[in-house]
Write a protein that holds these residues in place. Structure first.
Motif, PDB file in Angstrom:
ATOM      1  N   ILE A 278       0.852  -1.189   0.000  1.00 18.27           N
ATOM      2  CA  ILE A 278       0.000   0.000   0.000  1.00 18.27           C
ATOM      3  C   ILE A 278       0.890   1.243   0.000  1.00 18.27           C
ATOM      4  CG2 ILE A 278      -1.529   1.400   1.451  1.00 18.27           C
ATOM      5  CD1 ILE A 278      -2.967  -1.140   2.247  1.00 18.27           C
ATOM      6  N   GLN A 279       0.688   2.116  -0.969  1.00 19.63           N
ATOM      7  CA  GLN A 279       1.383   3.392  -1.025  1.00 19.63           C
ATOM      8  C   GLN A 279       0.504   4.446  -0.348  1.00 19.63           C
ATOM      9  OE1 GLN A 279       4.381   3.974  -2.446  1.00 19.63           O
ATOM     10  NE2 GLN A 279       4.741   2.110  -3.651  1.00 19.63           N
ATOM     11  N   ALA A 280       1.063   5.164   0.608  1.00 21.45           N
ATOM     12  CA  ALA A 280       0.287   6.182   1.317  1.00 21.45           C
ATOM     13  C   ALA A 280       1.178   7.372   1.630  1.00 21.45           C
ATOM     14  CB  ALA A 280      -0.290   5.615   2.605  1.00 21.45           C
ATOM     15  N   ASN A 281       0.600   8.549   1.594  1.00 27.10           N
ATOM     16  CA  ASN A 281       1.349   9.762   1.916  1.00 27.10           C
ATOM     17  C   ASN A 281       1.450  10.016   3.412  1.00 27.10           C
ATOM     18  OD1 ASN A 281       2.050  10.702  -0.742  1.00 27.10           O
ATOM     19  ND2 ASN A 281      -0.107  11.232  -1.039  1.00 27.10           N
ATOM     20  N   ASP A 282       0.481   9.465   4.159  1.00 23.30           N
ATOM     21  CA  ASP A 282       0.491   9.657   5.608  1.00 23.30           C
ATOM     22  C   ASP A 282      -0.360   8.573   6.253  1.00 23.30           C
ATOM     23  OD1 ASP A 282      -2.202  10.446   5.189  1.00 23.30           O
ATOM     24  OD2 ASP A 282      -1.624  12.557   5.050  1.00 23.30           O
ATOM     25  N   VAL A 283      -0.476   8.627   7.577  1.00 25.39           N
ATOM     26  CA  VAL A 283      -1.221   7.618   8.329  1.00 25.39           C
ATOM     27  C   VAL A 283      -2.696   7.616   7.943  1.00 25.39           C
ATOM     28  CG1 VAL A 283      -2.037   7.002  10.643  1.00 25.39           C
ATOM     29  CG2 VAL A 283       0.375   7.514  10.279  1.00 25.39           C
ATOM     30  N   ASP A 284      -3.287   8.797   7.725  1.00 27.02           N
ATOM     31  CA  ASP A 284      -4.705   8.869   7.354  1.00 27.02           C
ATOM     32  C   ASP A 284      -4.982   8.076   6.080  1.00 27.02           C
ATOM     33  OD1 ASP A 284      -5.263  10.457   9.522  1.00 27.02           O
ATOM     34  OD2 ASP A 284      -5.155  12.342   8.416  1.00 27.02           O
ATOM     35  N   GLU A 285      -4.152   8.272   5.078  1.00 28.25           N
ATOM     36  CA  GLU A 285      -4.334   7.540   3.826  1.00 28.25           C
ATOM     37  C   GLU A 285      -4.127   6.046   4.029  1.00 28.25           C
ATOM     38  OE1 GLU A 285      -2.111   8.882   0.505  1.00 28.25           O
ATOM     39  OE2 GLU A 285      -2.940  10.924   0.525  1.00 28.25           O
ATOM     40  N   ALA A 286      -3.168   5.678   4.861  1.00 24.73           N
ATOM     41  CA  ALA A 286      -2.897   4.265   5.120  1.00 24.73           C
ATOM     42  C   ALA A 286      -4.077   3.601   5.823  1.00 24.73           C
ATOM     43  CB  ALA A 286      -1.634   4.113   5.957  1.00 24.73           C
ATOM     44  N   VAL A 287      -4.675   4.279   6.788  1.00 25.50           N
ATOM     45  CA  VAL A 287      -5.841   3.744   7.501  1.00 25.50           C
ATOM     46  C   VAL A 287      -6.984   3.478   6.520  1.00 25.50           C
ATOM     47  CG1 VAL A 287      -7.658   4.300   9.168  1.00 25.50           C
ATOM     48  CG2 VAL A 287      -5.260   4.767   9.725  1.00 25.50           C
ATOM     49  N   GLU A 288      -7.245   4.435   5.644  1.00 30.46           N
ATOM     50  CA  GLU A 288      -8.312   4.271   4.666  1.00 30.46           C
ATOM     51  C   GLU A 288      -8.024   3.109   3.729  1.00 30.46           C
ATOM     52  OE1 GLU A 288      -9.013   7.885   2.601  1.00 30.46           O
ATOM     53  OE2 GLU A 288      -9.468   9.052   4.410  1.00 30.46           O
ATOM     54  N   ALA A 289      -6.774   3.001   3.272  1.00 32.01           N
ATOM     55  CA  ALA A 289      -6.418   1.950   2.317  1.00 32.01           C
ATOM     56  C   ALA A 289      -6.503   0.565   2.948  1.00 32.01           C
ATOM     57  CB  ALA A 289      -5.013   2.206   1.785  1.00 32.01           C
ATOM     58  N   VAL A 290      -6.003   0.421   4.175  1.00 31.19           N
ATOM     59  CA  VAL A 290      -6.069  -0.878   4.853  1.00 31.19           C
ATOM     60  C   VAL A 290      -7.519  -1.245   5.146  1.00 31.19           C
ATOM     61  CG1 VAL A 290      -5.426  -2.168   6.928  1.00 31.19           C
ATOM     62  CG2 VAL A 290      -3.773  -0.638   5.862  1.00 31.19           C
TER      63      VAL A 290
END
Length: 347
Positions: free
Chosen positions: A324-336
């Motif tokens: 998962i490519q994410a710019n920050d924790v918020d994006e990572a939470v949504e992607a996971v």
């Protein structure tokens, strides 16, 4: 008259919430290990316990009983008041269900407070934890948050837990972040307490469709993770989080706040600097001592943590890996979250 309650009766009660567990051992005993969720209302404090114990060993049993009675009598009104402030049916215990819990249960019963004594005390609970760890199996499918240091794996896990996802937060149970710097600003659990909390969480997650946990090594600080957890992690589906370096540095600084723990950070680095190329290690140490934390963290990631991370990722096969490519924790939470929802319907 108070009733004795066996550990199995307590743990497998259909309405465990009606019980309030009260550890009547000394504060230091309580800190070493207790039943999770219990209160501590000590019959004797640490000094009093030592005094009574000395009389028991060096003078006589009767002398110890007489002194113990004097101590208890003086504090009895406050002792009873503390119990009355706790709701629910009281279950009192000491180390092995002996004199301290029997005395407490008897006094509470005389005062009209409904009381149970845990048969076998906290020792019986410890035996149950050990036996459970020997035979327990994590049945739900495992998804493992993986990624380089600073990608916010713990923060992602905690955010998803708040959203209702079934998580096993090993670092949270250990109260340690897992790295050589992991205990900075925290007080780590001991092994017995960690194992008790782990068993409690595994039982809670038993019927979940999957569990989400963070990639960990065999040790979290000084604590050992049981083999069955490590095996579940090894064969799980690993979600690798990739994040820009500047965001990773920022996240580490926010999490560890080295400006509040300067000496601890310098001392922790001294334990690993021999594993880093000497000129780089010297620069990191100079940066830390001059409070140039951004540079120190960046160099630690590039020359210590990332090479180790690349080495450990090679043990996982391609069909185990999701990136998962994410710019920050918020994006990572949504992607996971999207990934897990696509695989399971959460109730």
């Amino acid at each position: 008259m108070f009733k004795d309650l066996k550990i199995d009766e307590l743990l497998h009660s259909q309405d465990k919430s009606k019980f309030s567990l009260i550890d009547v051992r000394s504060p230091s005993e309580y800190q070493e290990m207790t039943i999770p969720g219990s209160f501590n209302i000590p019959l004797f404090d640490d000094i009093e316990r030592a005094e009574v114990g000395t009389l028991y060993k060096r003078v006589s049993v009767q002398s110890a009983k007489d002194r113990g009675l004097e101590i208890v009598a003086a504090k009895l009104p406050e002792f009873i008041k503390q119990f009355n402030q706790i709701e629910g049916d009281k279950v009192v215990f000491c180390w092995r269900g002996g004199m301290r819990s029997k005395t407490t249960a008897t006094v509470l019963d005389l005062m009209g407070i409904k009381t149970f004594r845990l048969q076998g005390g906290v020792r019986s609970y410890r035996h149950w934890v050990i036996q459970t760890l020997e035979k327990v199996e994590i049945k739900p499918k495992a998804y493992v948050l993986n990624g380089g240091t600073g990608t916010g794996k713990t923060a992602i896990l905690k955010r998803l837990e708040k959203e209702g996802y079934p998580t096993l937060d090993l670092e949270g149970l250990a109260n340690h972040r897992g790295s050589i710097f992991g205990q900075i600003g925290l007080v780590s659990q001991n092994q017995k307490t960690f194992e008790a909390l782990l068993v409690q969480d595994i039982e809670r997650l038993h019927s979940s469709p999957f569990i989400l946990l963070e990639a960990e090594s065999k040790r979290i600080g000084k604590l050992l993770i049981p083999d069955f957890v490590m095996e579940k992690k090894a064969y799980g589906t690993h979600i690798f989080i990739e994040m820009p370096m500047e965001e990773r540095v920022r996240h580490i600084l926010e999490e560890y706040r080295p400006w509040d723990h300067h000496e601890e950070c310098v001392n922790a680095f001294c334990k690993i600097k021999k594993h880093i190329h000497t000129p780089i290690a010297a620069q990191i140490e100079a940066d830390l001592k001059s409070c140039n934390y951004d540079s120190a963290v960046l160099l630690l990631l590039e020359f210590y943590y990332d090479p180790r991370y690349v080495h450990t990722t090679k043990q996982y096969s391609e069909n185990q890996r999701i990136t998962i490519q994410a710019n920050d924790v918020d994006e990572a939470v949504e992607a996971v979250g999207r990934l897990l929802k696509s695989a399971f319907t959460l109730s």
